[in-house]
Design a protein around this motif. Structure first.
Motif, short mmCIF file in Angstrom:
data_model
loop_
_atom_site.label_atom_id
_atom_site.label_comp_id
_atom_site.label_asym_id
_atom_site.label_seq_id
_atom_site.Cartn_x
_atom_site.Cartn_y
_atom_site.Cartn_z
N ALA A 281 0.83 -1.20 0.00
CA ALA A 281 0.00 0.00 0.00
C ALA A 281 0.87 1.25 0.00
O ALA A 281 2.07 1.22 0.28
CB ALA A 281 -0.93 0.00 1.20
N ASP A 282 0.23 2.37 -0.32
CA ASP A 282 0.90 3.66 -0.28
C ASP A 282 1.18 4.03 1.17
O ASP A 282 0.25 4.15 1.97
CB ASP A 282 0.02 4.72 -0.94
CG ASP A 282 0.68 6.10 -0.98
OD1 ASP A 282 1.80 6.24 -0.45
OD2 ASP A 282 0.07 7.03 -1.56
N PRO A 283 2.45 4.22 1.57
CA PRO A 283 2.75 4.52 2.99
C PRO A 283 2.16 5.84 3.47
O PRO A 283 2.08 6.07 4.67
CB PRO A 283 4.28 4.55 3.01
CG PRO A 283 4.69 4.80 1.61
CD PRO A 283 3.65 4.15 0.75
N LYS A 284 1.70 6.69 2.54
CA LYS A 284 1.08 7.95 2.92
C LYS A 284 -0.44 7.85 3.04
O LYS A 284 -1.10 8.84 3.35
CB LYS A 284 1.44 9.04 1.90
CG LYS A 284 2.94 9.33 1.84
CD LYS A 284 3.24 10.43 0.84
CE LYS A 284 4.74 10.70 0.76
NZ LYS A 284 5.05 11.76 -0.23
N ASP A 285 -0.98 6.67 2.79
CA ASP A 285 -2.42 6.46 2.90
C ASP A 285 -2.81 6.38 4.37
O ASP A 285 -2.43 5.45 5.08
CB ASP A 285 -2.79 5.16 2.17
CG ASP A 285 -4.30 4.93 2.13
OD1 ASP A 285 -5.04 5.68 2.80
OD2 ASP A 285 -4.73 3.99 1.44
N LEU A 286 -3.58 7.36 4.85
CA LEU A 286 -3.94 7.45 6.27
C LEU A 286 -5.21 6.68 6.61
O LEU A 286 -5.69 6.77 7.74
CB LEU A 286 -4.10 8.92 6.67
CG LEU A 286 -2.86 9.80 6.50
CD1 LEU A 286 -3.16 11.23 6.93
CD2 LEU A 286 -1.68 9.25 7.27
N SER A 287 -5.75 5.93 5.69
CA SER A 287 -7.00 5.19 5.96
C SER A 287 -6.77 4.00 6.88
O SER A 287 -7.72 3.36 7.32
CB SER A 287 -7.63 4.72 4.65
OG SER A 287 -6.77 3.82 3.95
N TYR A 288 -5.50 3.69 7.16
CA TYR A 288 -5.19 2.55 8.02
C TYR A 288 -4.88 2.98 9.45
O TYR A 288 -4.27 2.23 10.22
CB TYR A 288 -3.98 1.77 7.47
CG TYR A 288 -4.19 1.20 6.09
CD1 TYR A 288 -4.76 -0.06 5.92
CD2 TYR A 288 -3.80 1.91 4.96
CE1 TYR A 288 -4.95 -0.60 4.66
CE2 TYR A 288 -3.98 1.39 3.69
CZ TYR A 288 -4.56 0.14 3.54
OH TYR A 288 -4.75 -0.39 2.29
N THR A 289 -5.30 4.19 9.82
CA THR A 289 -4.94 4.73 11.13
C THR A 289 -5.43 3.87 12.28
O THR A 289 -4.71 3.63 13.25
CB THR A 289 -5.51 6.16 11.27
OG1 THR A 289 -5.01 6.97 10.23
CG2 THR A 289 -5.11 6.76 12.61
#
Length: 409
Positions: A281-289
Motif C-alpha cells: 500500500a501507499d505509505p502515505k495512505d492514512l486510511s489505516y490509522t
C-alpha cells in the motif's frame, strides 16, 4: 469528543514540532520523540532563552530561575531569597492567545540548604469546536491548559559541589467538557540534579567554571481516558558547561553550552507499520490509522513502564546509533556582563531536522538594580516556516535582600 483531544494535542505539540515544516522531507525518516505535556519542554525564562535555551551550568550568582534548568545551583546564589515572574506569548505567528507563565522562587534555610519551587501555567487560549451530537450540530468553545507545580530541596555538599532533589505535580486539561470517558491527565515526577562550581586558572585570569547535570520529569505516564492509553511525559537528561572570564573590574564574558536527550522511547512510526503490515500500500495512505493504533498496542510501546522507557531510549532508534545521536539537541550561548548591572546575550539552538528541526538564533538583554531585574529575549528562526520565529520572552525578578535594605531591615 475524542476528536477534540487529538486536535488539542496537535496544538500543544505545534510549538515543539510544527517547526518541522520539513514535513516535505521524507516522512519515513522524520521521526521525532513524542511525549505528552510538551509544555514542560518550553524554556520559561529570558536569560536562558536569550542564550540558545542554555541554563544548566550558567553562573548562579544572581539567577532566580535555576528551578527549571538546575535547582542545585541555588546554594551558590548571593541572596537569601528571590522571586521571578516569566511570561512568553507563544506561537504568535499562528495564534494570538497561547501563553506560558512561570512563577519561581527560592529561600535559603542556611548557608548550605535551599528550598525552591515554581508554578508553570500554559494556556492554549480559546478553541472553537464543532461536533455532530447525533442529529444536532453543536458549536462551542473549549479552554485547554496545562500546569505544573514543583518543589526542590538543594544542598551544598562542599564548597564547590551541590545536589538537589525535587517533586512535580502535572495537570493537563485538554478540553472544557468531559464526554466519552475523556478526563484531565495527571502525573507525578521527580528531578535529580548536581552542580559543580569552582575557579580555575586560564592564562593569568581566574575564571569561574560551572558543570551541571539535571535529570528531570522522572515519573508516571499521563492518561486522558482513565488509563486505557498512556503517554510518556518529557523525561529529560540535561548536561551543561559554562566558563565565566573576567576582563577587568567591571566587565566579564561567559561562554556556556547545554546538551539534552529525551529519555523517552522512540514511538514506532506509521511508516514502520505500513512497511511491515501493508507493504504493497501507499505509505502515505492514512486510511489505516485505526489498524496502526491496534498494531502499536501489539508492540508493547503503550504498556512500557517509564523506568524501562528510560533505559530503552538510549538504544531503540530505528536508525541505530546514528539516529540516537540525532536525538541529542543542544544550545550554545554567550553573556556579556557590565558591573552586574547591564547584560547582553546571544546564542544558538539546534535540533536535527528529522527530530523536530528547532533551529534558531537568540538575542537578549538585561538590566539589574538592587531590588529587581528585567530581562528580555528574542528568537530568530533559521528553519523555514517556523512558528517559533519572533518569539519574545520577558522576566521580572526581585531580590529579597535588596527589598529588605530599602525598608531598613
Amino acid at each position: 469528543m475524542r476528536h477534540n483531544i487529538s486536535v488539542i494535542r496537535f496544538i500543544v505539540s505545534a510549538g515543539l514540532f510544527l517547526s518541522t515544516q520539513t514535513l516535505h522531507a521524507q516522512k519515513e525518516i522524520f521521526n521525532p520523540v513524542y511525549t505528552g505535556v510538551t509544555s514542560l519542554s518550553i524554556a520559561p525564562d529570558s536569560r536562558a532563552g536569550a542564550m540558545g535555551d542554555v541554563g544548566c551550568a550558567t553562573d548562579p550568582y544572581m539567577d532566580n530561575n535555576s528551578q527549571y534548568w538546575n535547582p542545585s545551583k541555588y546554594p551558590f546564589t548571593n541572596s537569601q531569597a528571590g522571586v521571578s515572574l516569566c511570561y512568553t506569548p507563544w506561537l504568535r505567528k499562528l495564534v494570538s492567545d497561547i501563553d506560558l507563565a512561570n512563577l519561581t522562587g527560592y529561600y535559603k534555610l542556611d548557608d548550605y540548604s535551599v528550598l525552591s519551587g515554581s508554578l508553570t501555567y500554559f494556556s492554549l487560549g480559546e478553541v472553537f469546536v464543532s461536533t455532530d451530537g447525533g442529529q444536532t450540530l453543536k458549536n462551542f468553545s473549549i479552554h485547554p491548559y496545562e500546569m505544573a507545580v514543583d518543589f526542590d530541596y538543594s544542598r551544598k555538599l562542599s564548597e564547590t559541589f551541590s545536589a538537589a532533589v525535587g517533586l512535580r505535580f502535572i495537570y493537563s486539561d485538554l478540553q472544557y467538557t468531559y464526554e466519552d470517558d475523556v478526563f484531565p491527565g495527571k502525573a507525578f515526577s521527580a528531578d535529580i540534579s548536581m552542580f559543580y562550581n569552582n575557579y580555575i586558572a586560564v592564562g593569568r585570569r581566574d575564571c569561574l567554571l560551572g558543570l551541571g547535570l539535571n535529570a528531570s520529569n522522572i515519573g508516571s505516564k499521563i492518561s486522558y481516558d482513565g488509563g486505557q492509553t498512556n503517554e510518556f511525559i518529557p523525561t529529560n537528561l540535561r548536561l551543561g558547561f559554562s566558563l565565566t572570564i573576567p576582563i577587568d573590574e567591571y566587565n566579564s564574558f561567559a561562554l556556556c553550552a547545554d546538551a539534552n536527550k529525551l529519555m523517552v522511547p522512540t514511538k514506532p512510526t506509521y511508516s514502520q507499520f505500513m512497511n511491515e503490515v501493508y507493504p504493497e500500500a501507499d505509505p502515505k495512505d492514512l486510511s489505516y490509522t485505526s489498524d496502526y493504533v491496534q498494531w502499536l498496542a501489539s508492540t508493547g510501546y503503550n504498556e512500557m513502564s517509564p523506568i524501562a522507557g528510560i533505559f530503552k531510549s538510549f538504544s531503540d532508534a530505528p536508525g541505530g546509533f546514528e539516529e540516537e545521536l540525532r536525538e541529542i539537541y543542544w544550545g550554545v550561548g554567550a553573556e556579556y556582563n557590565y558591573n552586574d548591572q547591564f547584560f547582553l546575550r546571544g546564542g544558538y539552538h539546534y535540533e536535527n531536522e528529522y527530530k523536530g528541526n528547532r533551529k534558531y538564533f537568540t538575542l537578549g538583554a538585561g538590566f539589574r538594580m538592587n531590588v529587581f531585574s528585567l530581562d528580555a529575549a528574542y528568537l530568530i528562526s533559521t528553519a523555514q516556516s517556523n512558528p517559533l520565529d519572533q518569539t519574545l520572552r520577558f522576566t521580572l525578578s526581585f531580590d529579597m535582600d535588596g527589598i529588605k535594605q530599602i525598608f531598613g531591615r
